[in-house]
Design a protein around this motif. Structure first.
Motif, mmCIF file in Angstrom:
data_model
loop_
_atom_site.group_PDB
_atom_site.id
_atom_site.type_symbol
_atom_site.label_atom_id
_atom_site.label_comp_id
_atom_site.label_asym_id
_atom_site.label_seq_id
_atom_site.Cartn_x
_atom_site.Cartn_y
_atom_site.Cartn_z
ATOM 1 N N GLU A 151 0.832 -1.202 0.000
ATOM 2 C CA GLU A 151 0.000 0.000 0.000
ATOM 3 C C GLU A 151 0.866 1.251 0.000
ATOM 4 N N GLN A 152 1.976 1.176 0.723
ATOM 5 C CA GLN A 152 2.900 2.322 0.725
ATOM 6 C C GLN A 152 3.687 2.408 -0.575
ATOM 7 N N GLY A 153 3.792 1.294 -1.290
ATOM 8 C CA GLY A 153 4.478 1.278 -2.580
ATOM 9 C C GLY A 153 5.985 1.191 -2.437
ATOM 10 N N PHE A 154 6.643 0.822 -3.538
ATOM 11 C CA PHE A 154 8.104 0.711 -3.555
ATOM 12 C C PHE A 154 8.691 1.514 -4.715
ATOM 13 N N ASP A 155 9.859 2.112 -4.487
ATOM 14 C CA ASP A 155 10.575 2.832 -5.554
ATOM 15 C C ASP A 155 11.301 1.853 -6.456
ATOM 16 N N LEU A 156 11.678 0.723 -5.865
ATOM 17 C CA LEU A 156 12.491 -0.226 -6.618
ATOM 18 C C LEU A 156 12.199 -1.640 -6.161
ATOM 19 N N LEU A 157 12.074 -2.537 -7.134
ATOM 20 C CA LEU A 157 11.823 -3.942 -6.818
ATOM 21 C C LEU A 157 12.881 -4.790 -7.518
ATOM 22 N N LEU A 158 13.471 -5.699 -6.756
ATOM 23 C CA LEU A 158 14.537 -6.545 -7.293
ATOM 24 C C LEU A 158 14.184 -8.014 -7.087
ATOM 25 N N LEU A 159 14.092 -8.758 -8.180
ATOM 26 C CA LEU A 159 13.830 -10.192 -8.100
ATOM 27 C C LEU A 159 15.156 -10.932 -8.125
ATOM 28 N N THR B 107 14.101 -15.999 -8.380
ATOM 29 C CA THR B 107 12.746 -16.533 -8.254
ATOM 30 C C THR B 107 12.384 -17.246 -9.551
ATOM 31 N N THR B 108 11.632 -18.323 -9.441
ATOM 32 C CA THR B 108 11.251 -19.043 -10.653
ATOM 33 C C THR B 108 9.737 -19.022 -10.876
ATOM 34 N N ALA B 109 8.999 -19.498 -9.911
ATOM 35 C CA ALA B 109 7.549 -19.569 -10.106
ATOM 36 C C ALA B 109 6.947 -18.194 -9.860
ATOM 37 N N SER B 110 6.047 -17.779 -10.744
ATOM 38 C CA SER B 110 5.474 -16.447 -10.544
ATOM 39 C C SER B 110 4.124 -16.549 -9.856
ATOM 40 N N PHE B 111 4.186 -16.592 -8.546
ATOM 41 C CA PHE B 111 2.983 -16.595 -7.727
ATOM 42 C C PHE B 111 2.399 -15.175 -7.705
ATOM 43 N N PRO B 112 1.110 -15.053 -7.368
ATOM 44 C CA PRO B 112 0.503 -13.708 -7.287
ATOM 45 C C PRO B 112 1.283 -12.764 -6.372
ATOM 46 N N TYR B 113 1.842 -13.313 -5.265
ATOM 47 C CA TYR B 113 2.555 -12.421 -4.342
ATOM 48 C C TYR B 113 3.899 -11.964 -4.903
ATOM 49 N N ILE B 114 4.276 -12.468 -6.086
ATOM 50 C CA ILE B 114 5.445 -11.923 -6.780
ATOM 51 C C ILE B 114 4.986 -11.028 -7.934
ATOM 52 N N ARG B 115 4.046 -11.539 -8.720
ATOM 53 C CA ARG B 115 3.559 -10.774 -9.884
ATOM 54 C C ARG B 115 2.978 -9.432 -9.480
ATOM 55 N N GLU B 116 2.147 -9.422 -8.439
ATOM 56 C CA GLU B 116 1.470 -8.179 -8.058
ATOM 57 C C GLU B 116 2.447 -7.066 -7.667
ATOM 58 N N PRO B 117 3.419 -7.345 -6.793
ATOM 59 C CA PRO B 117 4.380 -6.277 -6.474
ATOM 60 C C PRO B 117 5.140 -5.769 -7.701
ATOM 61 N N VAL B 118 5.468 -6.678 -8.647
ATOM 62 C CA VAL B 118 6.180 -6.246 -9.861
ATOM 63 C C VAL B 118 5.300 -5.298 -10.658
ATOM 64 N N GLN B 119 4.054 -5.709 -10.901
ATOM 65 C CA GLN B 119 3.141 -4.876 -11.691
ATOM 66 C C GLN B 119 2.879 -3.550 -10.999
ATOM 67 N N GLN B 120 2.653 -3.645 -9.692
ATOM 68 C CA GLN B 120 2.309 -2.425 -8.965
ATOM 69 C C GLN B 120 3.477 -1.441 -8.960
ATOM 70 N N THR B 121 4.696 -1.939 -8.792
ATOM 71 C CA THR B 121 5.865 -1.060 -8.763
ATOM 72 C C THR B 121 6.053 -0.375 -10.116
ATOM 73 N N ARG B 122 5.867 -1.145 -11.193
ATOM 74 C CA ARG B 122 5.972 -0.549 -12.529
ATOM 75 C C ARG B 122 4.907 0.515 -12.728
ATOM 76 N N TRP B 123 3.698 0.173 -12.329
ATOM 77 C CA TRP B 123 2.555 1.055 -12.550
ATOM 78 C C TRP B 123 2.754 2.383 -11.826
ATOM 79 N N ARG B 124 3.412 2.310 -10.688
ATOM 80 C CA ARG B 124 3.655 3.532 -9.914
ATOM 81 C C ARG B 124 4.919 4.263 -10.353
#
Ligand SMILES: [Zn+2]
Length: 255
Positions: free
Chosen positions: A187-195, A198-215
């Motif tokens: 909810e507070q958001g991230f300036d930078l996300l680093l994977l 990781t291999t399997a793309s679970f929702p708890y990985i995909r969502e932070p990636v999408q959200q960080t890009r979107w912001r």
């Protein structure tokens, strides 16, 4: 790749809110077998003729604890026989220097803690292999190594109940606190996300990636292989965490 490491170093230096998501690839650099969730230690069926997802499941721990524990013990021995690597230590240093850097890990080996990660900003989404606890009386038990030398399943010295690790088995829910922490931070958001590995793309990985890009945040991946998410990040560094992360840190904190 050197130019890409420099670019990522500049972005990390500027960022305050950072989320590092780590998976099996990071532990593989420590010599642990890579597994998907808890699974891929075994490809196909166990000698009992069952998929690993079934033997390492919540229902199996209840119905045939000795069988479930046979495979938990293999995971336990693998983790006890290896240790955190330079990648884990680099992430722990990043956390110490960046007070808003969070780590979300799929790994259950506890190596982030061993490497000195800040526990308050560590989310272990699949739990951890230790310490064990008693399913009957709740007593904590720190003798994983000793129990692995004895007949399985390990029993509670206080009440004789069956011990288990605080790990998320197949068919079990993710830990509520971990999910709540993650959502609160997202909810507070991230300036930078680093994977990292990781291999399997679970929702708890995909969502932070999408959200960080979107912001408008920066996204990067360190992984020798291309993954489902390689095309969703701005920068893909095709190297091992063990090599890339210490280099990255040396560029950011040179002084
Ligand atoms: Zn007990």
């Amino acid at each position: 790749m050197e130019q890409d490491i420099l670019r990522l170093a500049r972005e990390v230096a500027l960022a305050e809110r950072i989320l590092v998501i780590t998976g099996a690839g990071l532990s593989a650099d420590s010599g642990l077998p890579t597994y998907r969730g808890l699974g891929g230690l075994y490809n196909g069926l166990t000698p009992e003729g069952m998929p690993i997802e079934r033997v390492l499941s919540g229902p199996m721990l209840r119905e045939k604890p000795a069988l479930c524990w046979k495979y938990l013990a293999e995971l336990g021995k693998a983790c006890l026989n290896a240790q955190p690597n330079a990648g884990h230590f680099a992430i722990a240093e990043l956390q110490r220097r960046k007070p808003e850097c969070w780590v979300l890990t799929q790994n259950i080996d506890g190596y982030h803690r061993l490497a000195g990660c800040v526990a308050e900003r560590l989310i272990e989404i699949h739990g951890e292999l230790a310490p064990l606890f008693c399913q009957s009386c709740g007593r904590e038990d720190r003798e994983l190594e000793a129990h692995l030398q004895r007949p399985l399943p390990p029993l509670c010295p206080q009440c004789g109940g069956i011990l288990r690790p605080p790990v998320v088995l197949f068919e079990e829910m993710l830990p509520e606190k971990a999910i709540a922490d993650l959502h609160q931070q997202l909810e507070q958001g991230f300036d930078l996300l680093l994977l990292v590995g990781t291999t399997a793309s679970f929702p708890y990985i995909r969502e932070p990636v999408q959200q960080t890009r979107w912001r408008g945040g920066f996204t990067a991946e360190i992984n020798p292989a291309f993954t489902d998410l390689s095309q969703s990040v701005v920068l893909h560094l095709p190297g091992r965490a063990l090599d890339v992360l210490p280099k990255l840190m040396s560029h950011i904190f040179r002084h």
